[in-house]
Structure formats: structure tokens, C-alpha cells
Scaffold this active site. Sequence first.
Site, PDB file in Angstrom:
ATOM      1  CG  ASP A 108      -1.958   1.011   1.272  1.00  0.00           C
ATOM      2  OD1 ASP A 108      -1.967   1.859   0.363  1.00  0.00           O
ATOM      3  OD2 ASP A 108      -2.781   0.995   2.211  1.00  0.00           O
TER       4      ASP A 108
ATOM      5  CG  ASP B 245      -9.408   2.971   1.068  1.00  0.00           C
ATOM      6  OD1 ASP B 245      -8.548   2.932   0.176  1.00  0.00           O
ATOM      7  OD2 ASP B 245      -9.140   2.937   2.270  1.00  0.00           O
TER       8      ASP B 245
HETATM    9  C1  GLA Z   1      -5.446   2.334   2.593  1.00  0.00           C
HETATM   10  C2  GLA Z   1      -5.888   1.178   1.713  1.00  0.00           C
HETATM   11  C3  GLA Z   1      -6.904   0.342   2.453  1.00  0.00           C
HETATM   12  C4  GLA Z   1      -6.324  -0.176   3.755  1.00  0.00           C
HETATM   13  C5  GLA Z   1      -5.850   1.011   4.576  1.00  0.00           C
HETATM   14  C6  GLA Z   1      -5.073   0.577   5.805  1.00  0.00           C
HETATM   15  O1  GLA Z   1      -6.487   3.225   2.812  1.00  0.00           O
HETATM   16  O2  GLA Z   1      -6.421   1.661   0.524  1.00  0.00           O
HETATM   17  O3  GLA Z   1      -7.318  -0.752   1.655  1.00  0.00           O
HETATM   18  O4  GLA Z   1      -5.280  -1.039   3.467  1.00  0.00           O
HETATM   19  O5  GLA Z   1      -4.980   1.849   3.837  1.00  0.00           O
HETATM   20  O6  GLA Z   1      -4.627   1.661   6.533  1.00  0.00           O
END
Ligand code: GLA
Length: 680
Positions: free
Chosen positions: A408, A474
Site C-alpha cells: 500500500d 477505498d
Molecule cells: C489504505 C488502503 C486500504 C487499507 C488502509 C489501511 O487506505 O487503501 O485498503 O489497506 O490503507 O490503513
Amino acid sequence: MLNRRAFIRNTTEVAAIGVIGNPAAHGASAASIAERVIALSDLAIDLTRQGWSRPERNCRLKGKPLTIGHRQFKSGLGTVADSILQINLKGVAKEFSAWVGPDAVGGPSACVRFYVVVDGKIAAQTPVMAGGAAPVHIFANLQGAKDMLLVVDAAGYHTWSNYADWGDAAITLQPNATALPESQRYEPDMSVPDLARDNFEQPEIHGPQAIGTTPEKPFIFKIPVTGAGKISLSVTGLPAGLELDQQGVLRGSVGQAGSYKVEIIARNNVGRTSRRLEIRAGERLLAQTPPMGWSSWNAFGVDVDQEKIWKTADALLQSGLADKGYSFINIDAGWTGQRNTAGRIMPDKNKFPDIKALIDHVHSLGLKFGLYASPGPVDCGGCIGSYGHEIQDIHTYAQWGVDYFKYDWCSYGQTITAAPTTIEYIEPYAVMGQAIGTVERDIVFSLCQYGMADPWKWAAGPQVRGNLWRISDDLIDFWASVCINGFHCDRRIAAYAGPGHWNDPDMLVVGTVNFTNASLGFPGKPQASRLTPIEQQTHISLWSLLAAPLIIGCDLTKLDQFTMDLLSNPEVIAIDQDILGKQAQCIKQAGHIQVWARPLADGTAAVGIFNLGPVTEQASVRWSELTVILPRDVRLSGKQPIRDLWKRHDLGHRDGLDMELPSHGSMIVKVGSPRSAVGV
Ligand code: GLA
């Protein structure tokens, strides 16, 4: 073609009825206005239902004035699409008027449309308004009316910029009014769609029909099978090095590269079935179908620990979801501790006292295990990242037994220039992608950088060799987010998906989830998905058409029957897992109706019909009048049988198939029969 039940005026009519010349003409003097007009902002506008952010009184984000085009408004409601506020008029109102449009804070990409619904009928609506548009005056006659809905939707073009304002919004009262209108929270239709429950007694084998593995690397595959009573499994054609154990798990490692056609046979007291599984052994052949499993993020956020994951793995098995093909148990942010003196990454000892024991437990169940990190110095949960330790970390993970790795972006941007080049975007993923190739395990590589620099164009290439990549921000449990991530996952990127490499519109948001981002107005506690049951069904239908990874996000220890029905329908899952691996595309748009289709390996096609209309709008759709032209590579001809996948029953050769699609509702059908298909 579409017979809209609800009353909808077209925009020309609306302009005629909705725009009034002199909005100040509500009364003769300031004193009489004060007596007869109540400002919308004087009502409890915090009851506005919207997916994210908060409804704001007389201002926009951080106290900025409500601004539509170049005009500012001192009074009104600042909201974001989709949103809805219900007002109990008590029969005392005379008219409603407001200046509406996208707020300047959303910039040019905003796209909104406003409706005033009076006693269930659309009384006024605006055209679709793009960012920067000048305010439009909207007006509705409320004489004798009991109920009013102020609705904003995104006309199918949802973005995170769809800020929308009701400027100078006011209700003029009847001169003899003895009560005041009151706002109330709109309760959406929470009826639960009628879905087939899986109680078939005959044995059925589910899950992928092709699996990839690298020769000499560990192989685990629990055969997903359902049916009454004890089921005995046997397998023929296994490559040397693999064996079927007592729990129905294929284990070992394949000795030689090649394509092995394996026959799985399942028997119980009721019957027998068999199914072909192709084991493709070679370099980097993982994720031949979209990965299926569970991740901790949407359920637990950073509040994740060993016990929760252990219980979740057990629940995946006990619930029967593992028998439908869900196989990964992935920990997202929140597991990491510090590095030891040798620089080796350590789990947070309080949360994960023995991560190796946990991973061994997951493997003992026939499941696979995933972990999460960031290429930056810290991940999005604030825990230590892999920056400068990439190779060391992935070797540590492989030694622990990690099978899936989500990487990520998070803080990585701090380490490079403010406006990164595409090469800079690719770099951290190339470093990790190469490193993954050097470890002793197969590890599915999941890129998470929210679609920056078009990852679909490079993530699967030889530099990175990713298996899936996030295409967007997200996914959160509200309708606009499903639209942003799902309905926008279209033609532009569809062709990049295929066996081994998938577009990822993010983890599923059905069941009990917990989104904690207070600044975006999320609830911050475990609760049922805020998507209505109808929207949840649409979400799963769309994800399966999109060949999206099916990574469950809810708490599996709190599974309700509806969530289980949504996640476990084998025919819907089979669309997602189809080995042709062609992602659906939107092939028709008519008003609020969208039709998406994908060809399937057996020569049939999966077709989804979606109603993206505002909450008030139910659509009747007649199949024969849809004049759907399936994509060229489906090559179906003549009258074709249609099967309703959610209900798991045949609809016959129904030219006259009618569908009642509620707002945000959908239907997903399979068209054609393998025998009649010309082949793909
Ligand atoms: C980002 C990612 C999510 C998750 C969060 C964890 O927002 O896009 O899918 O992994 O971080 O903090």
C-alpha cells in the site's frame, strides 16, 4: 423502452415549472417574510442522509461560504451526492424554493442533479449540473402536501467531488399555518431481496477451474465442495508431487512445469459429481482467477490481533464460505511492530504473540495467508513500512508462510518528488515485484496505490508482475462509493484484466463492517453495512461481472443469513471466477439503466441490468425491448435461454421477461446454453 413508474418531468418541463423569475417574491415585507418563510437551515439538517462528510448548515467544508458558480449564499444546506433529506410538511407549506448546484469546492469534475419529491412524485428537478455551473433556481408547489424529499444524485457520474448546495433554500408557509414543518431522517427501502439459499443435497464442486503454481514451491488448495452429509473426494490426473489429504486439501509441490488436467470427483449418499481443474505449473502463474478470501481492514481496522484472525479463519471454514472457494485470510494494516537489531520486521508482540503459529493454523485448515505493508517509511495505519528493507521483509514473510501480499503506497510519496513521474510510481512496486520472484514461496502480489498513474497499464508487466491492482480510492459502505469504484471500472481498463492480473475495485462492503475515518464522517464502530440490502446485492452482482477479487470485508463471526446468501451463491461466484477471465463492460445505457455483459468460457454470457436512478425511481425493464447487443466475442445467436443467477432458476426462452428494478437494484442473468453456443 423503459416505463418509469415514478413521475419524471424532462428537463424542459422542469425549466418551465422549476425556475421562477424573482425568488425574493415570497412576501411583501421583511416582517411578513419572517412570519411566513422558514429557512431550510433552521430545520434539523443534520438528519440529511448522505454517504460521507457531514451535512453543513449555511456553509461548506471548513466554514467556507456556500458557493455555486460565482455566487455565494448565506443560508442553506451543503451536502454531497447522493443525499436525501425528508421534511414532514404537515400540510402547512405553500411552496419550496432554492438556488441549487455543485459547490465550487468540488472543482470541475463534480456532477450532480437535484430533485424535489413531493408526496412521492418528482415535482421539480434540475438538469445534470457539472462543476462550475451557475446556480439554478428550483421551485415546488407544496399546497396541501404532507411530505417532501430533497434529493441530490450524481446522474451515474459519482465522484468524491460531488459537493452540492441548496442555497437560500426556504419553505413558504400557508398564511394560516398552525404548525411548522420538521425534518426527519429518510428511511430507505430495507426490504431484503429474495435470494436462493444454498441447501442443495447433491454434491457440487465450486471455486476456480484453473490454478497456477510455480514448480517446487509449496501448493495448498482446499477443494471447495458442498452437499449433504459426508462427502468423499477423489482426484485423478494429479501431477507428481501433489496429494489429496483427509480434509480434502491438495498439498505438496508440483515437480515439473506443465498444464495438468485434473478430474475431481465428489460423492455423498445422494449422488456423485465431477469437475475438471487445470493446474498450470510455471513461473509466475498465480491468480488464474480473481483471488477470493477475507481481509481484516473493513472489519477491524488497525484493531486487529491474533485471536481475531484465528477465529476468522475458523469461521471461514465453519460458515461454509471456504467450501465456496474463499481461501485467503489476509491481515491488513495494524499488525506490525518494530524491527529487531538485525533490521528484521517483527509483529506487534501484544497483538500477535506468535504469528508463525497463526499462519501454520491457517495452512492446517487448507487456507492461505496474506499480509500487508507499505513501500513507504510507515503504512496507512501508522505502522512501520518496508522502505529500505524490501528484500529482507519479503524473505521474512516467505519464511513465515505468507501467500498473499498487499503493498500500500501510503507514505511512499514523502520519499520522492512532489509530482512523481510514472517511473517513480512504478519503482517501489518493481522493487518488491522483483523481490517476490526470489523467495521460496508463491506470493500473490496485490498493488494498492488507488489507481495513480494507471497501474492497469504496467502492474502486470515484467517489471512488476502484480496479480491485482487497486483502481481507485477505498470502497466504503455507501452507494456513491460503490458507483465510483464499480460502475466506473469500465471499458478504459477492462481489457487489462485477465488470468493472472486483475483490476481491483476493492474489498467487499457487505455484512458487519467498521469504517473509522471520523474526518470523512464514517461511523467508527462495527455496524451493518450502510448499503441497503438491494444495494448490497447490486454490489456483489457488479463485482462478479467485473471479475473483481472477492475479498470479504465483514466480521465473519457476525455473519447474518442475508450476508451469507450474498457471499455464497455459487452461480454468481462462478461468473466472477470464469476462467476466460473477461471483465464485463457496459454495453448499453438508457436513462438510468445500464446493461453490463461479459462472455464466459462455456460460450454463454453473463448480463447484469442495473437501475442507477435516484431513490424514488423504480424501473420496469422489458428484456425483449432492451435490444442488448452482446459483445462480439459472445457470438450468441437466435433465441437463448435465460437463467436468473441469484434465484438459481431458469427463466426459459423468455422474450417477454419483465424486470422490476428498484432504485439501485439489479438483476444478473446467464444467457445462452453451453450446447447452443458457437464457442468463444
Ligand atoms: C489504505 C488502503 C486500504 C487499507 C488502509 C489501511 O487506505 O487503501 O485498503 O489497506 O490503507 O490503513
